[in-house]
Every structure is written in structure tokens, then in C-alpha cells.
Design a protein around this motif. Structure first.
Motif, short mmCIF file in Angstrom:
data_model
loop_
_atom_site.label_atom_id
_atom_site.label_comp_id
_atom_site.label_asym_id
_atom_site.label_seq_id
_atom_site.Cartn_x
_atom_site.Cartn_y
_atom_site.Cartn_z
N TRP A 113 -48.23 26.40 19.36
CA TRP A 113 -48.62 25.36 20.19
C TRP A 113 -48.57 25.69 21.45
O TRP A 113 -49.07 24.87 22.45
CB TRP A 113 -47.23 24.15 20.06
N GLY A 114 -48.32 26.96 21.97
CA GLY A 114 -48.50 27.31 23.34
C GLY A 114 -49.63 27.59 23.73
O GLY A 114 -49.91 27.82 24.93
N GLY A 115 -50.77 27.54 23.00
CA GLY A 115 -52.07 27.91 23.54
C GLY A 115 -52.49 29.03 23.39
O GLY A 115 -53.65 29.39 23.95
N GLY A 116 -52.15 30.12 22.47
CA GLY A 116 -52.44 31.11 22.28
C GLY A 116 -53.81 31.38 21.48
O GLY A 116 -54.23 30.39 21.00
N ALA A 117 -54.30 32.52 21.30
CA ALA A 117 -55.71 32.59 21.03
C ALA A 117 -55.64 32.23 19.14
O ALA A 117 -56.40 31.76 18.49
CB ALA A 117 -56.08 33.93 20.69
N LYS B 48 -47.62 20.31 21.25
CA LYS B 48 -47.10 19.36 20.28
C LYS B 48 -46.68 18.07 21.05
O LYS B 48 -45.95 18.40 22.18
CB LYS B 48 -46.08 20.03 19.38
N THR B 49 -47.03 17.21 20.80
CA THR B 49 -46.41 15.98 21.78
C THR B 49 -45.81 14.85 20.66
O THR B 49 -45.62 15.20 19.39
CB THR B 49 -47.54 15.41 22.36
N LYS C 75 -41.88 19.61 27.89
CA LYS C 75 -43.12 19.20 28.28
C LYS C 75 -44.29 19.98 28.28
O LYS C 75 -45.42 19.85 27.94
CB LYS C 75 -42.85 18.39 29.49
N ALA C 76 -44.02 21.46 28.66
CA ALA C 76 -44.98 22.52 28.91
C ALA C 76 -45.84 23.06 27.69
O ALA C 76 -46.81 23.07 27.84
CB ALA C 76 -44.31 23.55 29.62
N ASP C 77 -44.90 23.14 26.67
CA ASP C 77 -45.52 23.74 25.40
C ASP C 77 -45.11 23.16 24.21
O ASP C 77 -45.42 23.45 23.24
CB ASP C 77 -45.15 25.23 25.31
N GLY C 78 -44.35 22.00 24.26
CA GLY C 78 -44.13 21.30 23.09
C GLY C 78 -42.97 21.52 22.15
O GLY C 78 -42.66 21.02 21.22
#
Length: 562
Positions: free
Chosen positions: A41-45, A64-65, A159-162
């Protein structure tokens, strides 16, 4: 750090075009560490590839929210508690939203608190909160005791990475901890002491209720040198924030009780018992009894037991200060006891108009008469002949006051006579303005007059710890001492102190005082007196005139002689 809340606010729900596979992964990893899944969920490839998009917007949507699921809460709590139980402080801290503070406190849990064999058992989850019980063993220098208590943690979404994380607070480790506090097992500060009177009897608050602050002071001063041994405790040691909030260290578990050392004092059981009885007769009363020839304190008592006003009070002494003022006037050859000296009804100084008590005046009389009647303006009208520092120097050099160097064996306030000018300097001459004293100070003043020499009062003999007692810079002349005794004896026989001192002469002297206090209906009543080789001084706050309030209390103690 530590107790700061880092709770992420819920974001809006993701668009429906987002593949549901991410949400489905949560159920797959219930039994294992969830770090790998949450990293997606951190936005990696990898997240972008699985979503079928390499765009930045798709990367953002991978966070993730929304509310935490029961599985997220339980998995995060289990991961944290398991790592803590296994002594893996860094791994446990990584599951919190303040890894630095959590790591420090969890490391200290073993290193400083010496808690081992920890078992952490989760309770029933309520929403995002998970209670848990703690059991362990505290071991220090071969001594062990079981420890058990309840705590709780709350899981929040970062909040930053869920990621679900433990919302870090020091209370997670122990409910009595605040931000910046720590747990420490070791010797419990200062060893206890048993204090004894001059005859060898033990001093206790059961016998002498006033002595609570004195006994605390004796432990603080002599606990480490009196032969005692501190106990061993698990304590909450307060940090800067807690200290600012005036929170004291707290013992959570006692492994061994300390053994007390012993300290002998100069307290006379006879005078102490009598002083205790006297202060029960009037609210806010305090008294000190001492021996002029030695400086030994024979008794100290306060009607209010929480603060030692007799030793540590800082109050305007009113007309009892006229003893010091008269010493200065005699030494400067500005007056003698029998010299004619008026006491006008009013006197103007630097824009102030000074009055005598009840509007009295002495048109034709001696300085001795004015001293005995405690007529204010007979002192204030010397102000033009004095420098701003004269009274301060007299108090310091002859009476040892205001130098903050007394070492009586427990904490004390040693008086204050600041340099002042104009009307404030005039007010200082009659014990108002910035002058501050307590019964110990004024007992010392009367003792210096009686013996002719300043001997610092003390409660514990200096031979006990080889400390140096304060000394005065100079000694008053025999002529000045005789003049002071003359005016104080006159006051005891014929002046404002005569009623209280009746039947105690002829080797005696006294001075009364009434100190006005802003917002107080009645003044503080003061009285200091000597009889033979005995001195007593007292104050009754908001009591009224000293001759009527503190006077009988002091006289009753002087009547005991000895």
C-alpha cells in the motif's frame, strides 16, 4: 515523541476502478507478520504492476484508507505484543507510530526496570482498543518479586501509508507512565532515618505532629550518611514534563524495605511537647525555642503541619525588626535609650505618609519609651540620616541574616533585608517593605542580643557531619548590647510586652510586632523574647497584635526555664 498522538485521519474511499485484490490480501496474512502486505500500500512498483497501472495517480490510490477492520486491529496488536514479550524492542517499536520513543521505553523495560519473563495476554477487543494483562518478574541484585498489572493499546491507521500501527503512548508500557517518564528498579533514593531528641528518645510525628517537614529534611540531609540502607523498588521516575506538572516519582513494587540510619538532634522533648501544645491554641501559629549560649534549637512547632513556617516562612516581621534597626542606630551614635526623641503622629517620606498604630504619638519622651510603645515614626524619622544599605549591612554583619548560608541541619530560610530606597527603606526600618523573616530568624535576633554574639541556630550538631556553621562578620560592642537589653527589658516590664511577660523578670527582654498584610483583615502578630539562657519567638498569622497573640505562647515556653 512518546505520548504525542499520530493518528491518521480517514481519507475518502478509493474509486471503484481499483482492483479488489489488495483488500483480499488482508485475510491471507492473518497468521503472519503483516509488514509485507502493508508495504504494497506504500506506492511501490509492485503495487502499480498488480493494479495494472504505472501512473502516479494509481500509486496514490494504493494507500489503504477507511476504518480499521477487526483483523487489522488484532493482527497489529498481536504482532506488537509478541515482539515485546520476546524482548525484541526494535521489532515491537516498528509496529508503532513513534518507533523512537517506543524503542527507548521498551528497551528500558528490560535494561533499567529489570523486568524479565514477561507474558502479555490480550483481552477482548473493543473497536480499535485492545486491553492486555502483563505478568513478569522484577529481579535486582539477586532479589526477585512478581509483577502483574493491566494495560491497553489502541490501533490507528497511519495517514501516510495506510498501515495499521499501535498509537504510541507511554501508558501502553504502564498506565502510570507519562511522556518522558521511565521505569527504573534500584535503590529507593535516600535511605530512611530515625531521628532522636537530645535525650535519646525517638522523634515521631505521632508524638510531635509538627515535625513532619523536619523529619523529611533530616532524611534528605543525612539519609546517605547516617548509616542507613535504602530499600529496593521498581519506580516510575518522572521526566521533565511530569516534573513540571509537579508529579512525584512513584513506587510500583517494593523488593526490599530499607533499614534506617540514626540522627541525633538538639530537640528537647519537654520543650517540644510544650510547643506542640501551644500551637494548637491558635490557628496559623508557629514558634521556635533556642539556647542563646550555644545556638541549639530546643523546639519547633507549627499549627499547620504541611509547611514549616517556623524555619522556612518568609513573612514581614513588623516591629520585631526594630531590634535590628535600634542596633544600627546605637552603633552609629544617632541615639541612646534615654535620649529625648519624638514620635510624631504622621511622618512623610518620599511621598508616603507613615502612621503609628491607632494614630498614637509621643510628643515628649525618650527613645526607650518609643521602643517600648513600638511607635513607628520614632524609627522612620531617622531615614534621612541613613544610606539605603545601612539596615541591610547591619542585619548581615551583626545578625547573620539574609546571606542564605545557615546550615541548621534541615532546610531553612535565613531572612531577607534587601537594599531599598525612599519610602520602602523607611518601611524596612519597622519590618515592612521588603524585609522577610520567620520565627527562627527572630529567635536568633533575640539570642544575639542576649548573648552579645551571633551563634547560628542549629538542629543537628555540626560535629555530626563536620559542616561549618555561619558566622557574623562582626560582633556588636558591649555598650550596644547593654543599650539593646535596656530597651528590651523596658518593653518586657512596661511596654507592649508587659502583659505577656508578667512575672518573668528581671533577667528578660522582649519585643512585639504587628505586620500588616495586603488583603488581610488582621495583621500578623509577632513576639520574640529572652529569659536567662532561653529564647522563644513566634508568629500568629492574621492573629492581630503580637502582644496578645504570639506573646502568651512565647511567655508560656519561657516560664518553663531550663
Amino acid at each position: 515523541m512518546g505520548n504525542r498522538r499520530r493518528v491518521g485521519e480517514p481519507q475518502k474511499a478509493r474509486p471503484a476502478t481499483r482492483p479488489a485484490v489488495i483488500g483480499g490480501m488482508i485475510a491471507v496474512v492473518v497468521g503472519g507478520a503483516a509488514f509485507g502486505v502493508y508495504a504494497l500500500w506504500g506506492g511501490g512498483a509492485a503495487a502499480d504492476d498488480r493494479a495494472g497501472s504505472g501512473s502516479g495517480s494509481a500509486d496514490h490510490k494504493a494507500v489503504k484508507t477507511g476504518p480499521l477492520s477487526a483483523t487489522e486491529v488484532q493482527t497489529t496488536a498481536t504482532t506488537f505484543l509478541t515482539a515485546w514479550q520476546q524482548g525484541k524492542a526494535a521489532q515491537a517499536a516498528a509496529v508503532t507510530n513513534d518507533a523512537t520513543a517506543a524503542g527507548a521505553l521498551l528497551t528500558g523495560y528490560t535494561k533499567d526496570a529489570h523486568i524479565t519473563g514477561v507474558t502479555l495476554t490480550p483481552g477482548t477487543r473493543t473497536g480499535d482498543k485492545v486491553p492486555f494483562s502483563v505478568k513478569g518478574t522484577v529481579t535486582y541484585k539477586g532479589i526477585s518479586k512478581p509483577l502483574a498489572y493491566q494495560s491497553a493499546l489502541t490501533v490507528v491507521r497511519n495517514k501516510a501509508d495506510g498501515k495499521p500501527l499501535v498509537d504510541w503512548h507511554a501508558t501502553v508500557v504502564h498506565p502510570d507512565l507519562q511522556y518522558g517518564d521511565k521505569l527504573v528498579t534500584g535503590e529507593a533514593g535516600t535511605p530512611p532515618v530515625k531521628a532522636y531528641d537530645r535525650n535519646g528518645g525517638e522523634l515521631t510525628t505521632a508524638k510531635y505532629p509538627s515535625l513532619g517537614p523536619v523529619l523529611d529534611g533530616l532524611r534528605e540531609k543525612y539519609g546517605k550518611t547516617a548509616g542507613g540502607k535504602a530499600g529496593i523498588e521498581l519506580d516510575v521516575v518522572r521526566g521533565a514534563a511530569s516534573q513540571k506538572a509537579k508529579l512525584s516519582d512513584k513506587a510500583l513494587l517494593t523488593l526490599t524495605k530499607g533499614t534506617p540510619g540514626s540522627v541525633k538532634t538538639t530537640i528537647s522533648p519537654t520543650f517540644q511537647a510544650a510547643a506542640e501544645q501551644q500551637v494548637t491554641k491558635q490557628a496559623q501559629s508557629s514558634v521556635v525555642v533556642m539556647r542563646p549560649s550555644t545556638g541549639e534549637i530546643l523546639a519547633v512547632a507549627n499549627a499547620t503541619h504541611g509547611f514549616n513556617v517556623a524555619f522556612q516562612g518568609s513573612l514581614a516581621p513588623g516591629s520585631t525588626m526594630k531590634i535590628v534597626t535600634s542596633t544600627m542606630l546605637f552603633e552609629k551614635n544617632l541615639i541612646t535609650p534615654d535620649a529625648s526623641h519624638p514620635c510624631p503622629k504622621t511622618y512623610k517620606l518620599a511621598g508616603w505618609t507613615f502612621h503609628n498604630d491607632a494614630g498614637s504619638e509621643i510628643k515628649q519622651g525618650t527613645f526607650k519609651l518609643a521602643f517600648g510603645a513600638s511607635c513607628n515614626n520614632a524609627f522612620i524619622n531617622f531615614a534621612p540620616k541613613l544610606s539605603d544599605s545601612d539596615l541591610t549591612q547591619e542585619a548581615q554583619q551583626v545578625y547573620g541574616l539574609g546571606l542564605n548560608n545557615w546550615a541548621i541541619g534541615v532546610p531553612s530560610f535565613d531572612g531577607a533585608v534587601p537594599v531599598q530606597s525612599g519610602a520602602q527603606m523607611g518601611a524596612s526600618l519597622i519590618g515592612q517593605g521588603g524585609v522577610r523573616m520567620n520565627p527562627l530568624n527572630m529567635a536568633s535576633v533575640a539570642s544575639t542580643v542576649q548573648s552579645g554574639v551571633f551563634r547560628q541556630p542549629y538542629l543537628v550538631a555540626p560535629s555530626v557531619d563536620n559542616r561549618t556553621l555561619a558566622k557574623a562578620a562582626r560582633t556588636m560592642s558591649a555598650t550596644t548590647q547593654a543599650e539593646l537589653k535596656e530597651v528590651m527589658q523596658y518593653t518586657a516590664a512596661y511596654g507592649t510586652a508587659a502583659k505577656a511577660m508578667a512575672g518573668l523578670g528581671p533577667d528578660y527582654g522582649a519585643k512585639t510586632g504587628s505586620a500588616e498584610v495586603d488583603g488581610q483583615k488582621k495583621p500578623n502578630g509577632w513576639f520574640t523574647a529572652y529569659r536567662g539562657d532561653l529564647v522563644a519567638a513566634g508568629v500568629v498569622q492574621a492573629g492581630g497584635h503580637g502582644g496578645d497573640t504570639a506573646g502568651p505562647m512565647v511567655a508560656a515556653l519561657l516560664k518553663m526555664g531550663g
